[in-house]
Design a protein around this motif. Structure first.
Motif, PDB file in Angstrom:
ATOM      1  N   ARG A  45      51.884 -24.657 -38.963  1.00  0.00           N
ATOM      2  CA  ARG A  45      51.824 -24.587 -37.502  1.00  0.00           C
ATOM      3  C   ARG A  45      52.174 -23.203 -36.961  1.00  0.00           C
ATOM      4  O   ARG A  45      52.122 -22.979 -35.769  1.00  0.00           O
ATOM      5  CB  ARG A  45      52.783 -25.610 -36.899  1.00  0.00           C
ATOM      6  CG  ARG A  45      52.471 -27.026 -37.234  1.00  0.00           C
ATOM      7  CD  ARG A  45      51.409 -27.600 -36.328  1.00  0.00           C
ATOM      8  NE  ARG A  45      50.925 -28.845 -36.872  1.00  0.00           N
ATOM      9  CZ  ARG A  45      49.851 -28.939 -37.632  1.00  0.00           C
ATOM     10  NH1 ARG A  45      49.135 -27.852 -37.901  1.00  0.00           N
ATOM     11  NH2 ARG A  45      49.468 -30.085 -38.110  1.00  0.00           N
TER      12      ARG A  45
ATOM     13  N   THR B 152      44.699 -20.901 -37.837  1.00  0.00           N
ATOM     14  CA  THR B 152      44.548 -21.695 -36.624  1.00  0.00           C
ATOM     15  C   THR B 152      43.787 -22.951 -36.997  1.00  0.00           C
ATOM     16  O   THR B 152      42.618 -22.905 -37.338  1.00  0.00           O
ATOM     17  CB  THR B 152      43.768 -20.936 -35.552  1.00  0.00           C
ATOM     18  OG1 THR B 152      42.605 -20.399 -36.164  1.00  0.00           O
ATOM     19  CG2 THR B 152      44.600 -19.842 -34.950  1.00  0.00           C
ATOM     20  N   ASP B 153      44.492 -24.080 -36.949  1.00  0.00           N
ATOM     21  CA  ASP B 153      43.845 -25.312 -37.385  1.00  0.00           C
ATOM     22  C   ASP B 153      43.336 -26.136 -36.227  1.00  0.00           C
ATOM     23  O   ASP B 153      42.827 -27.213 -36.422  1.00  0.00           O
ATOM     24  CB  ASP B 153      44.802 -26.143 -38.229  1.00  0.00           C
ATOM     25  CG  ASP B 153      46.007 -26.557 -37.437  1.00  0.00           C
ATOM     26  OD1 ASP B 153      46.594 -27.583 -37.731  1.00  0.00           O
ATOM     27  OD2 ASP B 153      46.359 -25.820 -36.484  1.00  0.00           O
ATOM     28  N   PHE B 154      43.484 -25.635 -34.995  1.00  0.00           N
ATOM     29  CA  PHE B 154      42.942 -26.408 -33.872  1.00  0.00           C
ATOM     30  C   PHE B 154      41.734 -25.724 -33.261  1.00  0.00           C
ATOM     31  O   PHE B 154      41.392 -25.949 -32.128  1.00  0.00           O
ATOM     32  CB  PHE B 154      44.009 -26.660 -32.812  1.00  0.00           C
ATOM     33  CG  PHE B 154      44.867 -25.473 -32.506  1.00  0.00           C
ATOM     34  CD1 PHE B 154      46.176 -25.461 -32.917  1.00  0.00           C
ATOM     35  CD2 PHE B 154      44.359 -24.393 -31.823  1.00  0.00           C
ATOM     36  CE1 PHE B 154      46.967 -24.376 -32.637  1.00  0.00           C
ATOM     37  CE2 PHE B 154      45.153 -23.317 -31.548  1.00  0.00           C
ATOM     38  CZ  PHE B 154      46.461 -23.305 -31.957  1.00  0.00           C
ATOM     39  N   ALA B 155      41.103 -24.817 -33.997  1.00  0.00           N
ATOM     40  CA  ALA B 155      39.942 -24.123 -33.441  1.00  0.00           C
ATOM     41  C   ALA B 155      38.738 -25.057 -33.430  1.00  0.00           C
ATOM     42  O   ALA B 155      38.683 -25.989 -34.200  1.00  0.00           O
ATOM     43  CB  ALA B 155      39.625 -22.895 -34.253  1.00  0.00           C
TER      44      ALA B 155
END
Lengths: 158, 493
Positions: A100, A155-158
């Motif tokens: 995160r 960035t894992d929410f892109a």
């Protein structure tokens, strides 16, 4: 949640950083109290007690607090999590999943340089508690931790 | 000032300008922005220097008009294949480029006058941290058709799948509000704060103006024609007070209804490829698309009255900020449980209206609050020596506060439901938070010297976007907190 075994203490030099920092704060307060004492000197004799009280409190705080803060401050880094535990009166136990993390800073202020410490600052996307600081690390240790955590940054929410 | 020509200028499309309508709108904006200027003019006018006042007023006008025209002339935007460039600024130029990949959503807003001209304001949300302070990228006035073109271009890029807006027009909406529903929502939007404010107004400013519904003279004037009522009000001071409260309640209800009507008229939620599209507004129409993948948390809000009638409100916490800093995106202002579940199902979340095995928190939530209030009992003791009815009233007040706290405690609960955490809180402001495990940015466990006596602490979750203060579990026993934290972060990929 006081003593989790795999948590590590920070550098002993951090105690000195805290001592100087607290001493500066209390010198400032004592100075303010001195000014107040001069201003109130004509009204009451007790005015002189103000700076003395501030000075005594300051000395006590500088003598006692840094050791305790240092003793309570622990951090741990596993392959998935960063944990920072601090404080007694107001105790906080923070856990950040490494995936995160948004970005990382290694910060060294003038006091840090004087006593050979550094702070690792971890930024998450959270609105609350988005900045997590691990103070009092050895500079190489801070840099090494930064490199470990950097491996996980994406960035894992892109 | 010559434009620095970049080599890839051809790749980003031809430069476009804002519609000249911006001149009028921008002028209004800049006239509103210079409060100090008006103070200066007013100062000159009050001190009798009329020439100075007029000169200052003209200078302000000229500067504003000139500034707005210059700004408009120097403002250009270009829509490229995969980015939007906005060049702005008169003295210091700013060339901003916004890659489509980073645009969270495209908001289209139409004010009442802009609708007459077929214009719209387009806002690109990039979810950058300073979204509240600086405008990410705003095109203040462009043709509505062009705005929709740009949006479908951005949306097409984002979802990597072509889709037609026209097709979604025909499919039934995910959620829509009839006029009756909007009016009902307005009734629930009655604001206690406004009510209190009105009472304050009538008692302070209103009195010299003769607007004090708590006085007999107010009603006497109002009902001068009808003698019997006048007699009644005159003879009963209580009736005047009751009438005053009723009138203020009516005003409060009316303003709530009007405000809701303006904002939520023709509320409609549609499913479009990458997310949900929300349209609403009576005079100012807004058209917002919320990419579902950016959703961080869901919040179902309700209140004691609404809950009795089975209504609740659904918000989505997203990386992009709702306009005017409201934080969370409203998905449904007033919905039945089944409708909430339907909307959640549309974005791929499981329903929330089932029976869950809520884990309760410690009673320390109530007792620590009572402990914090206990010094105030001394006040009651002192009062009882002077005036015992006051002491009784004060002590009762304290008891009521503790009772409310106990009511809140009864509602607080949490449950780990598969890959998400559900948190329930509040009695007056009821909230149910749906927090997917993967959206937890950090977890804080906090204790202080009081909560440690009870063996409890607060578990606070860091979540991106929004402003929700509800992502915490208060007064959770230490062991339970530790267990929950391990369970939550144990599954982090």
């Amino acid at each position: 949640m006081d003593e989790v075994p795999d948590l590590l203490p920070v550098e002993p030099g951090y105690k000195n950083v805290l001592r100087v920092r607290l001493a500066l704060v209390w010198l400032f307060i004592a100075g303010a109290a001195l000014i107040a004492a001069y201003a109130l000197a004509e009204e009451t004799l007790f005015a002189a007690a103000l700076p003395i009280l501030a000075l005594v409190t300051g000395v006590l705080v500088v003598a006692v607090a840094p050791v305790r803060i240092y003793r309570r401050l622990r951090y741990g880094l596993s392959d998935r999590l960063l944990q920072v535990v601090r404080g007694w009166l107001f105790h906080t136990d923070t856990v950040v999943p490494l995936v995160r993390v948004q970005h990382l800073d290694v910060v060294r202020g003038p006091l840090d340089k004087m006593f050979g410490t550094a702070s690792l600052v971890v930024h998450t996307a959270g609105t609350h508690n988005s900045i997590v600081t691990v103070p009092g690390l050895a500079p190489d240790r801070a840099a090494a931790m930064r490199d470990v955590i950097r491996e996980h940054v994406r960035t894992d929410f892109a | 000032m010559s434009e620095p020509t970049l080599p890839d200028d051809s790749a980003v499309g031809p430069p476009e300008r804002l519609h000249p309508w911006f001149l009028l709108n921008g002028l209004r904006r800049s006239l509103r922005g210079i409060g100090g200027g008006y103070a200066l003019v007013a100062y000159f006018a009050v001190s009798g220097r009329w020439t100075s006042a007029i000169v200052a007023a003209i200078a302000i006008l000229v500067l504003s008009v000139g500034g707005t025209i210059l700004y408009w002339m120097r403002f250009q935007y270009r829509v490229g294949a995969d980015e939007i460039r906005i060049d702005s600024g008169v003295i210091s130029r700013r060339h901003r480029s916004i890659p489509f990949d980073r645009i969270q959503d495209v908001d289209i807003t139409q004010g009442p006058l802009a609708r007459l001209f077929g214009l719209a304001e387009v806002k690109f949300e990039t979810g950058a941290g300073d979204g509240r302070r600086a405008e990410d990228g705003v095109l203040h006035a462009i043709a509505l058709r062009r705005a929709e073109d740009i949006r479908s271009l951005v949306r097409g890029r984002r979802s990597h799948a072509p889709k037609s807006v026209a097709a979604s027009e025909e499919s039934p909406p995910v959620y829509a509000m009839s006029l009756g529903r909007v009016l009902l929502a307005g009734l629930f939007n009655f604001s206690l704060a406004l009510f209190a404010g009105l009472i304050g107004f009538t008692q302070t400013v209103g009195q010299p103006l003769g607007i004090d519904p708590f006085r007999e003279s107010f009603w006497r004037k109002l009902f001068a024609a009808s003698a019997p009522l006048e007699q009644f009000v005159l003879s009963h001071g209580v009736a005047a007070v009751a009438g005053g409260i009723a009138l203020l309640l009516l005003i409060g209800l009316l303003t709530g209804t009007v405000r809701t009507l303006l904002r939520d008229y023709a509320f409609r939620l549609d499913h479009v490829g990458a997310g949900l599209r929300r349209r609403r507004g009576l005079l100012t129409k807004t058209d917002v698309t919320l990419p579902v993948r950016r959703a961080q948390a869901g919040i179902v809000a309700s209140g004691p009255v609404r809950a009795v009638f089975g209504w609740s409100e659904l918000f989505l916490q997203s990386l992009a900020q709702e306009e005017k800093g409201r934080g969370n995106h409203e998905l449904a202002p007033l919905a039945r449980d089944a409708e909430v579940d339907a909307i959640l199902g549309e974005i791929g979340w499981r329903p929330v209206s089932g029976a869950f095995a809520w884990a309760r928190v410690s009673q320390a939530y109530v007792w620590s609050f009572a402990l914090a209030l206990s010094p105030l009992l001394l006040v009651a003791v002192v009062q009882s020596m002077l005036l015992w009815p006051l002491a009784v009233a004060f002590a009762t007040g304290l008891l009521v506060l503790v009772a409310f706290r106990a009511l809140e405690w009864r509602r607080i609960g949490y449950v780990l439901d598969g890959d998400r955490l559900l948190m329930r809180s509040g009695w007056w402001r009821r909230r149910l938070v749906l927090l997917p495990k993967g959206r937890i940015q950090s977890i804080d466990y906090r204790e202080n010297f009081v909560s440690r006596l009870f063996g409890t602490g607060t578990l606070q979750f860091g979540v991106a976007g929004g402003r929700a203060q509800t992502h915490l579990i208060p007064a959770i026993p230490t062991g339970a907190a530790r267990l929950l934290r391990d369970e939550l972060l144990g599954s982090v990929p």
